[in-house]
Design a protein around this motif. Structure first.
Motif, PDB file in Angstrom:
ATOM      1  N   LEU A 132       0.639  -1.120   0.220  1.00  0.00           N
ATOM      2  CA  LEU A 132      -0.069   0.045   0.157  1.00  0.00           C
ATOM      3  C   LEU A 132       0.924   1.311  -0.099  1.00  0.00           C
ATOM      4  O   LEU A 132       0.558   2.125  -0.566  1.00  0.00           O
ATOM      5  N   ASP A 171       1.223   3.901  -4.155  1.00  0.00           N
ATOM      6  CA  ASP A 171       0.470   5.745  -4.090  1.00  0.00           C
ATOM      7  C   ASP A 171       1.357   6.171  -5.131  1.00  0.00           C
ATOM      8  O   ASP A 171       2.744   6.398  -5.312  1.00  0.00           O
ATOM      9  N   GLY A 172       1.195   6.625  -6.519  1.00  0.00           N
ATOM     10  CA  GLY A 172       1.429   7.143  -7.479  1.00  0.00           C
ATOM     11  C   GLY A 172       2.766   6.518  -8.125  1.00  0.00           C
ATOM     12  O   GLY A 172       3.872   6.798  -8.576  1.00  0.00           O
ATOM     13  N   ALA A 183      -7.414  -0.282   0.723  1.00  0.00           N
ATOM     14  CA  ALA A 183      -6.859   1.229  -0.180  1.00  0.00           C
ATOM     15  C   ALA A 183      -7.990   1.804  -0.102  1.00  0.00           C
ATOM     16  O   ALA A 183      -9.543   1.634  -0.508  1.00  0.00           O
ATOM     17  N   ASP A 188      -7.364   5.326  -1.029  1.00  0.00           N
ATOM     18  CA  ASP A 188      -7.680   5.950  -2.017  1.00  0.00           C
ATOM     19  C   ASP A 188      -7.696   5.861  -3.815  1.00  0.00           C
ATOM     20  O   ASP A 188      -7.493   4.226  -3.887  1.00  0.00           O
ATOM     21  N   ASP A 199      -6.962   6.487  -6.689  1.00  0.00           N
ATOM     22  CA  ASP A 199      -5.394   5.990  -7.626  1.00  0.00           C
ATOM     23  C   ASP A 199      -4.797   4.922  -7.094  1.00  0.00           C
ATOM     24  O   ASP A 199      -4.776   4.407  -8.280  1.00  0.00           O
ATOM     25  N   VAL A 200      -5.220   4.027  -5.856  1.00  0.00           N
ATOM     26  CA  VAL A 200      -4.294   2.921  -5.684  1.00  0.00           C
ATOM     27  C   VAL A 200      -5.156   2.377  -6.234  1.00  0.00           C
ATOM     28  O   VAL A 200      -4.877   1.017  -6.327  1.00  0.00           O
ATOM     29  N   SER A 245      -4.754   1.785  -9.563  1.00  0.00           N
ATOM     30  CA  SER A 245      -3.256   0.878  -9.902  1.00  0.00           C
ATOM     31  C   SER A 245      -4.357  -0.581  -9.100  1.00  0.00           C
ATOM     32  O   SER A 245      -3.480  -1.273 -10.777  1.00  0.00           O
TER      33      SER A 245
END
Length: 165
Positions: free
Chosen positions: A64, A68-69, A94, A96, A98-99, A102
Motif C-alpha cells: 500500500l 501511491d503514485g 485501499a 485512495d 488512484d491506488v 493501480s
C-alpha cells in the motif's frame, strides 16, 4: 471486502480464489500479530493457511505504501509476488482512488504482460544462453511495462539496441 469480491467476480477470471483467506485477513487486520495468530489457532485454521493469511496482511501494508503514485513497472513488481487473495484484500483496504485504480490495472492487464521474445529466439538472434538471457528478458519486460515497446518487432529492436552483439 464484499464490494471488492463482487467486482472481481464480474471480471469472470477463471481463477480460484480462496474467499475464506480473504475474509480472515479482513477480520483479523486490526488485531496485533499475536492476537491474529491466537484467533487463527482458535478457529482451527491449518498452519499453512495461517501463515498465508498473516503474510498477506503484512505484505498488504508494505504494498500500500508503494502504490501511491507508482509507475506501471512499480505496480507490476509490487503486486506480482502477492497472492490473488492478498491483492484483492489490498484493494479493499485501499482508501485512495488512484491506488485502487493501480490495483485494478494490475489485475486486468499488467499481470498478463510478458515478453513475446523467448530464449530460443534470443539464440536465433545470436545471443549465447546463460545469465544474460534473464537480464535481457527482464529488460524487455520492463520496456513493455514502461510502454517503450509494444510488439515483438519492438522487443527485437530494443534487444539489438540495448544489448549489441
Amino acid at each position: 471486502i464484499q464490494e471488492t469480491f463482487a467486482w472481481f467476480k464480474l471480471l469472470f477470471f477463471e481463477e480460484e480464489l480462496n474467499k475464506s483467506h480473504l475474509f480472515l485477513m479482513a477480520l483479523t487486520d486490526e488485531l496485533t500479530p499475536q492476537e491474529r495468530s491466537d484467533v487463527l489457532k482458535r478457529l482451527y485454521v491449518p498452519p499453512m493457511a495461517s501463515r498465508d493469511i498473516l503474510k498477506g496482511i503484512d505484505e498488504s501494508g508494505a504494498a500500500l505504501a508503494v502504490l501511491d503514485g507508482a509507475s506501471q513497472r512499480e505496480i507490476y513488481y509490487t503486486l506480482m509476488p502477492l497472492t490473488l487473495q492478498t491483492t484483492l484484500y489490498l484493494m479493499s483496504k485501499a482508501k485512495d482512488k488512484d491506488v485502487k485504480k493501480s490495483i485494478s490495472l494490475y489485475l486486468t492487464s499488467l499481470r498478463n504482460v510478458k515478453p513475446e521474445l523467448d530464449g530460443a529466439e534470443l539464440k536465433e538472434m545470436g545471443y549465447k544462453p546463460g545469465p544474460l538471457f534473464k537480464e535481457i528478458l527482464t529488460a524487455v519486460l520492463d520496456a513493455r511495462l514502461d510502454g517503450l515497446v509494444k510488439n515483438k518487432d519492438g522487443e527485437e529492436e530494443f534487444v539489438k539496441r540495448e544489448y549489441p552483439l
